[in-house]
Motif scaffolding. Structure first.
Motif, mmCIF file in Angstrom:
data_model
loop_
_atom_site.group_PDB
_atom_site.id
_atom_site.type_symbol
_atom_site.label_atom_id
_atom_site.label_comp_id
_atom_site.label_asym_id
_atom_site.label_seq_id
_atom_site.Cartn_x
_atom_site.Cartn_y
_atom_site.Cartn_z
ATOM 1 N N THR A 69 16.145 -17.159 85.748
ATOM 2 C CA THR A 69 16.043 -16.292 86.915
ATOM 3 C C THR A 69 14.590 -16.240 87.377
ATOM 4 N N PRO A 70 14.290 -16.732 88.557
ATOM 5 C CA PRO A 70 12.914 -16.653 89.059
ATOM 6 C C PRO A 70 12.533 -15.200 89.333
ATOM 7 N N LEU A 71 11.362 -14.794 88.874
ATOM 8 C CA LEU A 71 10.872 -13.441 89.123
ATOM 9 C C LEU A 71 9.879 -13.405 90.275
ATOM 10 N N ALA A 72 9.013 -14.396 90.340
ATOM 11 C CA ALA A 72 8.013 -14.412 91.409
ATOM 12 C C ALA A 72 7.333 -15.770 91.454
ATOM 13 N N MET A 73 6.951 -16.194 92.652
ATOM 14 C CA MET A 73 6.024 -17.306 92.810
ATOM 15 C C MET A 73 4.641 -16.675 92.907
ATOM 16 N N LEU A 74 3.771 -17.004 91.959
ATOM 17 C CA LEU A 74 2.523 -16.277 91.813
ATOM 18 C C LEU A 74 1.346 -16.908 92.521
ATOM 19 N N SER A 75 1.319 -18.226 92.589
ATOM 20 C CA SER A 75 0.141 -18.871 93.165
ATOM 21 C C SER A 75 0.477 -20.264 93.644
ATOM 22 N N THR A 76 -0.280 -20.712 94.605
ATOM 23 C CA THR A 76 -0.235 -22.100 95.052
ATOM 24 C C THR A 76 -1.675 -22.603 95.066
ATOM 25 N N GLU A 77 -1.897 -23.741 94.469
ATOM 26 C CA GLU A 77 -3.250 -24.291 94.473
ATOM 27 C C GLU A 77 -3.206 -25.774 94.808
ATOM 28 N N TRP A 78 -4.395 -26.313 95.021
ATOM 29 C CA TRP A 78 -4.513 -27.700 95.433
ATOM 30 C C TRP A 78 -4.914 -28.566 94.252
ATOM 31 N N LEU A 79 -4.476 -29.793 94.282
ATOM 32 C CA LEU A 79 -4.765 -30.761 93.238
ATOM 33 C C LEU A 79 -5.856 -31.710 93.699
ATOM 34 N N ALA A 80 -6.476 -32.389 92.764
ATOM 35 C CA ALA A 80 -7.586 -33.270 93.102
ATOM 36 C C ALA A 80 -7.634 -34.438 92.135
ATOM 37 N N VAL A 81 -8.345 -35.473 92.531
ATOM 38 C CA VAL A 81 -8.570 -36.649 91.689
ATOM 39 C C VAL A 81 -10.040 -36.677 91.319
ATOM 40 N N ALA A 82 -10.312 -36.866 90.027
ATOM 41 C CA ALA A 82 -11.687 -36.814 89.542
ATOM 42 C C ALA A 82 -11.970 -37.934 88.554
ATOM 43 N N THR A 83 -13.227 -38.298 88.462
ATOM 44 C CA THR A 83 -13.723 -39.246 87.469
ATOM 45 C C THR A 83 -14.959 -38.648 86.809
ATOM 46 N N ARG A 84 -15.423 -39.256 85.736
ATOM 47 C CA ARG A 84 -16.714 -38.853 85.195
ATOM 48 C C ARG A 84 -17.800 -39.111 86.237
ATOM 49 N N ALA A 85 -18.863 -38.360 86.151
ATOM 50 C CA ALA A 85 -19.919 -38.455 87.157
ATOM 51 C C ALA A 85 -20.590 -39.820 87.166
ATOM 52 N N ASP A 86 -20.514 -40.535 86.047
ATOM 53 C CA ASP A 86 -21.161 -41.845 85.973
ATOM 54 C C ASP A 86 -20.209 -43.007 86.255
ATOM 55 N N ALA A 87 -19.025 -42.707 86.798
ATOM 56 C CA ALA A 87 -18.029 -43.766 87.013
ATOM 57 C C ALA A 87 -18.371 -44.674 88.185
ATOM 58 N N GLY A 88 -19.135 -44.174 89.141
ATOM 59 C CA GLY A 88 -19.597 -45.026 90.234
ATOM 60 C C GLY A 88 -18.758 -45.017 91.494
ATOM 61 N N PHE A 89 -17.700 -44.188 91.561
ATOM 62 C CA PHE A 89 -16.889 -44.101 92.772
ATOM 63 C C PHE A 89 -17.460 -43.021 93.690
ATOM 64 N N THR A 90 -17.514 -43.320 94.974
ATOM 65 C CA THR A 90 -18.037 -42.343 95.923
ATOM 66 C C THR A 90 -16.939 -41.543 96.608
ATOM 67 N N MET A 103 -7.517 -28.025 90.882
ATOM 68 C CA MET A 103 -8.909 -27.655 91.135
ATOM 69 C C MET A 103 -9.405 -26.631 90.115
ATOM 70 N N SER A 104 -8.532 -25.750 89.664
ATOM 71 C CA SER A 104 -8.956 -24.755 88.682
ATOM 72 C C SER A 104 -9.345 -25.398 87.365
ATOM 73 N N ASP A 105 -8.709 -26.508 87.012
ATOM 74 C CA ASP A 105 -9.043 -27.204 85.776
ATOM 75 C C ASP A 105 -10.304 -28.045 85.912
ATOM 76 N N LEU A 106 -10.639 -28.427 87.140
ATOM 77 C CA LEU A 106 -11.771 -29.335 87.361
ATOM 78 C C LEU A 106 -13.050 -28.629 87.782
ATOM 79 N N SER A 107 -12.941 -27.409 88.265
ATOM 80 C CA SER A 107 -14.068 -26.782 88.958
ATOM 81 C C SER A 107 -15.297 -26.576 88.066
ATOM 82 N N ASP A 108 -15.097 -26.132 86.831
ATOM 83 C CA ASP A 108 -16.253 -25.849 85.974
ATOM 84 C C ASP A 108 -17.073 -27.108 85.718
ATOM 85 N N GLN A 109 -16.388 -28.205 85.381
ATOM 86 C CA GLN A 109 -17.099 -29.453 85.097
ATOM 87 C C GLN A 109 -17.704 -30.054 86.357
#
Length: 272
Positions: A114-135, A208-214
């Motif tokens: 039984t669904p009780l509530a839809m709590l949040s909607t967020e956006w997804l993103a694609v990320a690499t390590r900072a030294d990966a070289g993709f712009t 985005m919530s999983d990626l933002s700190d890094q």
């Protein structure tokens, strides 16, 4: 707004879901358990703990409110655990509850709960390590068009999740054959981040919530976000659309209780 809903509405609806002798007047008569069907550190876990904090802050529930992690099976372990409990238990869910069944990865469907509530909607993103070289995302997809197996892509918590499907959609729109892509599945967004920073995967599709700190400390580059416009909090991150890839992909999370809740609410003359 959703915080107030989680504090008041969830407690009320869980009371109506209880198959014990307790009524709405005496509910809860034991601790409330919020199930995060993944390991700590990911989106499901953070959502469950946000609900816990909100309900504790309100103080409307005298019993303890705890979060338990039940990872495995793309949410199925946690959701099967919920099915063995009573109305003092609820679980965080997402679109994977629907897509897992459509992809024949699970026998569970949204009709089992039984669904009780839809709590949040967020956006997804694609990320690499900072030294990966993709712009940007176009450079990433250009490499995958040339050699789809050249990069390992981490997703969680299973194939068919929003993280997985959003990357597949971007790949298809970019002319990449998604059946040739090399995906590695992790239990949560936290596990993916460890794998990315440790060099075990090349790319991640994550929330985005999983990626933002890094991202903010410069450990990862975010190449594209699935929102229709740039996010106010991250104005430097381009969308897929502005890179010529026609896609928008919102990801929602909610909370649900036992299927018995539905029949009890109907019996009591309330709507679900």
């Amino acid at each position: 707004m959703w915080k107030k809903l989680s504090m008041i509405g969830v407690a009320f609806l869980l009371a109506s879901c209880s198959d014990s002798s307790s009524s709405a007047d005496t509910f809860p008569d034991q601790p409330i358990e919020i199930i995060a069907p993944a390991t700590p550190g990911g989106g499901w876990d953070m959502t469950a703990r946000s609900i816990q904090r909100a309900m504790d802050a309100e103080g409307s529930v005298e019993e303890d409110i705890t979060v338990v992690n039940k990872p495995g099976g793309g949410g199925e372990v946690g959701w099967q655990y919920l099915n063995q409990q009573d109305g003092h238990f609820a679980a965080v869910n997402s679109s994977l509850l629907v897509t897992g069944n459509l992809l024949e990865q699970s026998e569970l469907t949204h009709e089992d709960f039984t669904p009780l509530a839809m709590l949040s909607t967020e956006w997804l993103a694609v990320a690499t390590r900072a030294d990966a070289g993709f712009t940007d995302g176009n450079e990433l997809m250009a490499q995958l068009r040339e050699d789809p197996k050249s990069l390992t892509i981490g997703v969680s918590p299973s194939l068919g999740s929003g993280n997985h499907l959003s990357f597949v959609q971007a790949a298809v729109e970019s002319g990449v054959d998604p059946t040739e892509l090399q995906f590695l599945v992790y239990s949560s967004g936290g596990d993916i981040m460890n794998a990315l920073l440790g060099g075990h995967i090349d790319v991640t599709s994550n929330s985005m919530s999983d990626l933002s700190d890094q991202y903010e400390v410069g450990e990862v580059d975010i190449l594209a976000v699935t929102s229709p416009d740039r996010l106010d909090s991250f104005p430097d991150i381009p969308t897929w659309q502005e890179q010529g890839i026609d896609m928008v992909f919102p990801h929602w999370r909610g909370i649900m209780a036992l299927r018995i809740c539905q029949s009890m609410k109907l019996k009591n003359g309330t709507s679900g």
